[in-house]
Design a protein around this motif. Structure first.
Motif: not given
Length: 345
Positions: A69-86, A188-190
């Motif tokens: 819950e502490e992660i901003a909604s706009a920042d969640l899209k960067f979390l799969p970055l390692p999986a994309l690299l793999g 889309a909303d938040e």
């Protein structure tokens, strides 16, 4: 945090560029994965995602000590970055570096799963950090029927997990398709944005688990193939002498036959059997005792048999003498033509 001035848009552009290239490669529109155009896209995507990964680490967007819950909604899209690299790392087709690419891709997938596990995203069992075979390589594997039962249980559990992941994948794809148009259209909303990115993360979790399982199997095959291809060193002291090749020739019964018939075509030498045995004896291949005694040239087989018979009689061969006497007695009592019933004369 990723939307800061100067760095936010640049980071988003890098992620979007890498994601777009990945989708183009994953759609399979190119004729071959080893085509130069395909590999150029792979290199471009990897370069963009590596820059984005470095920027995410510099901005410290994610931490295992914070809650989801502490992660901003706009920042969640960067979390799969390692999986994309793999996923993009697996698209490289250099066979000489295949094992290295597999290890790198597995590391990316595992880091992504570990981060998701710390945030409580998805209910899954985190795979081991290193592939099977690298840990406890010196310990012998247990055998027998007692060891076979757990493996059957593990196989059934793995099959059930695959079925569940497949169902989740289909459900996630349907929900993502319904939300994508709103998020990309800016309508889309938040809550919808957060749900969309969370669904993308869950989809990449299933993909990462499947890829790690496939990578572990391929690495076992590559390592076993590499061990079989290593040339074994020859034992010391067993060097073999080079053998001189024999020249082609034709064996004949005697010298007269060799002169009459010859080879049939020029350039091929001809020798008799005695000459061949003599040549082999000089070379030390056969002994003198094994060389057969041949009759002189010009003597027929009948004359040779007579000579051998006379020689046996001269040597007082009892068996030969008795056989000769019996034959003489039989000829005295049985005239020539005896027993021929067709000759009635």
């Amino acid at each position: 945090m990723a939307e800061g001035p100067g760095e936010g848009p640049r980071l988003a552009e890098l992620l979007e560029s890498g994601r777009r290239l990945w989708e183009e490669l994953d759609s399979g529109t190119e004729p071959s994965s080893g085509a130069p155009a395909v590999q150029d896209k792979v290199r471009q995507g990897l370069e963009a995602l590596r820059q984005a990964e470095a920027m995410v680490a510099q901005l410290d967007l994610f931490s295992e000590n914070e809650e989801l819950e502490e992660i901003a909604s706009a920042d969640l899209k960067f979390l799969p970055l390692p999986a994309l690299l793999g996923a993009l790392t697996l698209k490289q087709v250099d066979l000489n570096k295949r094992l290295e690419h597999l290890e790198s891709a597995r590391t990316h997938f595992w880091r992504f799963l570990k981060l998701c596990s710390s945030y409580g995203l998805g209910s899954f069992q985190l795979p081991p950090a290193s592939p099977p075979g690298e840990e406890d390589t010196g310990s012998p594997a247990p055998g027998g029927p007692a060891a076979a039962q757990p493996s059957l249980v593990a196989m059934a559990s793995s099959r059930q997990a695959k079925i569940e992941r497949y169902k989740q994948k289909k459900e996630l794809e349907n929900r993502l398709a319904s939300l994508r148009s709103f998020v990309e259209g800016g309508q889309a909303d938040e809550d919808q944005i957060r749900e969309f990115y969370t669904l993308q993360i869950r989809k990449w979790i299933n993909t990462s688990l499947e890829e790690i399982e496939s990578i572990d199997q391929e690495m076992v095959i590559l390592r076993s193939r590499g061990s079989t291809k290593q040339p074994s060193a020859p034992p010391h002291g067993t060097s073999r002498q080079p053998r001189t090749p024999l020249k082609p020739f034709i064996l004949t019964r005697d010298a007269a036959q060799a002169k009459v018939f010859g080879a049939g075509y020029p350039g091929l030498p001809t020798m008799t059997v005695d000459d061949w045995y003599e040549q082999r004896r000089r070379q030390g291949v056969v002994s003198a005792q094994s060389v057969p005694h041949r009759a002189p040239a010009g003597i027929t087989d009948e004359e040779l048999q007579k000579q051998q018979q006379e020689k046996k009689e001269e040597e007082d061969d009892e068996e030969a003498l008795q056989k000769a006497r019996n034959w003489d007695d039989w000829k005295d009592t049985h005239p020539r033509g005896y027993g021929n019933r067709q000759n009635m004369g």
